[in-house]
Design an enzyme around this catalytic site. Structure first.
Site, PDB file in Angstrom:
ATOM      1  N   ARG A  85      82.024 -26.590  96.460  1.00  0.00           N
ATOM      2  CA  ARG A  85      80.673 -26.025  97.843  1.00  0.00           C
ATOM      3  C   ARG A  85      81.167 -27.492  98.296  1.00  0.00           C
ATOM      4  NH1 ARG A  85      78.517 -23.931  92.728  1.00  0.00           N
ATOM      5  NH2 ARG A  85      78.269 -25.830  91.163  1.00  0.00           N
TER       6      ARG A  85
ATOM      7  N   ASP B 142      73.553 -10.558  95.873  1.00  0.00           N
ATOM      8  CA  ASP B 142      73.643 -10.551  95.282  1.00  0.00           C
ATOM      9  C   ASP B 142      73.323  -9.335  93.969  1.00  0.00           C
ATOM     10  OD1 ASP B 142      74.972 -12.853  92.869  1.00  0.00           O
ATOM     11  OD2 ASP B 142      74.032 -11.549  91.513  1.00  0.00           O
TER      12      ASP B 142
ATOM     13  N   ALA C 289      77.646  -5.752  95.750  1.00  0.00           N
ATOM     14  CA  ALA C 289      78.146  -6.451  97.390  1.00  0.00           C
ATOM     15  C   ALA C 289      78.935  -5.336  98.296  1.00  0.00           C
ATOM     16  CB  ALA C 289      78.934  -7.569  97.275  1.00  0.00           C
TER      17      ALA C 289
ATOM     18  N   ASP D  63      83.043 -15.264  96.312  1.00  0.00           N
ATOM     19  CA  ASP D  63      83.025 -15.873  95.307  1.00  0.00           C
ATOM     20  C   ASP D  63      82.736 -14.729  93.907  1.00  0.00           C
ATOM     21  OD1 ASP D  63      83.023 -17.593  92.996  1.00  0.00           O
ATOM     22  OD2 ASP D  63      81.339 -18.999  93.660  1.00  0.00           O
TER      23      ASP D  63
ATOM     24  N   CYS E 107      88.311 -16.821  89.795  1.00  0.00           N
ATOM     25  CA  CYS E 107      88.244 -16.575  88.960  1.00  0.00           C
ATOM     26  C   CYS E 107      88.630 -15.742  88.057  1.00  0.00           C
ATOM     27  CB  CYS E 107      86.353 -17.306  88.779  1.00  0.00           C
ATOM     28  SG  CYS E 107      85.838 -15.652  88.253  1.00  0.00           S
TER      29      CYS E 107
END
Length: 398
Positions: A215, A253, A282, A302, A342
């Site tokens: 960030r 989101d 999304a 992300d 991730c």
């Protein structure tokens, strides 16, 4: 004590430091009827190798805690590992109680801190404990008291890793009955900004602590920019962007609850940059923005974990390529894309490849400006590649 004998030549990863033994490497169990608990691990020849937590009915059969035969599993071992982990965090963030601009970070990172199956995050005056191995459950009161004595923090919230509930039959009620209680929401400070973290129903333990440094690195590119933040969760990337001088912000989101929290965070931090949010899938919303002829100077991707196992890698890389392609189509010339993965099964080279595929299909030249990774309170263990899981790229689309 459970005893385990491995199949021939299956001890090598353990001897080289890997903390997991899968059920396919086990030749024989003794005492398996005792259920999850401490175990001694022997080679096929009968040589003692290690000890750790064993679960006879899980595909992840053993989590190694020590390779020293003179080190029994007990209070001394656990206290030593907790203290060593705390020593590192105090070097990174200062002693607990002497907080600077950040009072939320990871205290214990499972295998990387020698405590496989245990994650503990600090959220201001609360510790959020997530259990990924059933054998940790009876040790929760000791962990609570040891950390309280060391940090002065007595508010605890304990939960079960959702994956462990399925993998190990972990009973969330057993964790709840351990007497670890805390308020449902903790107010934290990260990089000088304030957030309210939902400990009960939030993602991970409530907040994406592992994106703290990312960030900070992405924020300067938001100056005078129209910003699109995709998979925005509770708005931390947007808060940094607004403070850096963004012209406008749009967040996307699938969770209405997360969006409501993101909007509340703008008010909490007294940020006046115009920020709007859209709820929904999304990729669908990105295509809608394309059809609306919208464009942006900075797009942040992300996403959640697209790859949970080796067999999902090919499908997952296509998903990464697709969302990056949509993002590139929304970027103005010279615009910046900050894209992340991730998924532990996805390596940095995989993410670069997915972006390269997307750039080719979009007909854009893309320059990689910076690579990003998990911060030092999420240390990566060299003998455990799975601990290296967060990758990011800051790229410029010409």
């Amino acid at each position: 004590m459970i005893e385990i004998r491995l199949k021939p030549d299956r001890e090598r990863p353990v001897l080289h430091g890997h903390p997991w033994i899968f059920s396919g490497a086990v030749e024989a169990w003794s005492g398996a009827d005792k259920g999850p608990g401490p175990a001694e691990v022997y080679s096929h020849r009968g040589d003692w190798i290690a000890r750790g937590w064993a679960h006879p009915r899980s595909t992840l059969a053993v989590r190694i805690l020590t390779r020293s035969r003179e080190e029994p599993i007990g209070e001394d071992l656990i206290a030593d590992r907790l203290d060593r982990a705390l020593d590192l965090r105090e070097r990174l963030f200062g002693p607990v109680g002497l907080d600077g601009d950040t009072n939320a970070y990871r205290l214990i990172f499972s295998e990387s801190d020698g405590l496989s199956g245990l994650i503990i995050d600090r959220y201001a005056d609360t510790l959020a404990v997530q259990i990924g191995a059933a054998a940790w459950t009876p040790w929760l009161p000791f962990i609570r008291e040891h950390l309280a004595a060391r940090t002065g923090i007595r508010r605890f919230y304990a939960s079960a890793d959702p994956d462990a509930v399925d993998r190990e039959g972990l009973d969330p009620r057993a964790i709840e009955s351990a007497g670890l209680h805390a308020p449902a929401v903790a107010r934290i400070r990260e990089s000088g900004f304030e957030y309210d973290v939902d400990l009960v129903s939030g993602q991970k333990t409530g907040f994406y602590l592992d994106q703290r440094e990312s960030r900070r690195r992405v924020a300067p590119f938001a100056r005078d920019a129209d910003v699109l933040s995709v998979y925005c969760y509770t708005g931390a990337f947007e808060i940094h962007a607004a403070a850096a001088g963004a012209r406008s912000i749009l967040g996307i989101d699938a969770s209405r609850v997360a969006i409501d929290r993101a909007q509340a965070h703008h008010a909490l931090n007294r940020l006046n940059v115009p920020a709007s949010y859209r709820e929904g899938d999304a990729p669908t919303l990105l295509r809608r923005l394309r059809d609306e002829a919208r464009s942006f100077d900075l797009v942040i991707l992300d996403p959640p974990r697209f790859v949970a196992s080796e067999r999902q890698i090919e499908k997952g890389l296509r998903a990464y390529k697709d969302i990056n392609l949509l993002a590139l189509k929304l970027l103005r010339p010279g615009g910046i894309l900050a894209t992340f993965s991730c998924s532990g099964w996805v390596k940095l080279d995989n993410l670069r490849l997915a972006l390269a595929w997307a750039a080719t299909d979009a007909g854009r030249e893309v320059q990689i400006l910076e690579t990003l990774a998990q911060p030092p309170d999420h240390p990566a263990l060299l003998s455990f590649p799975e601990s290296i899981y967060l990758h990011g790229l800051i790229a410029r689309a010409v």
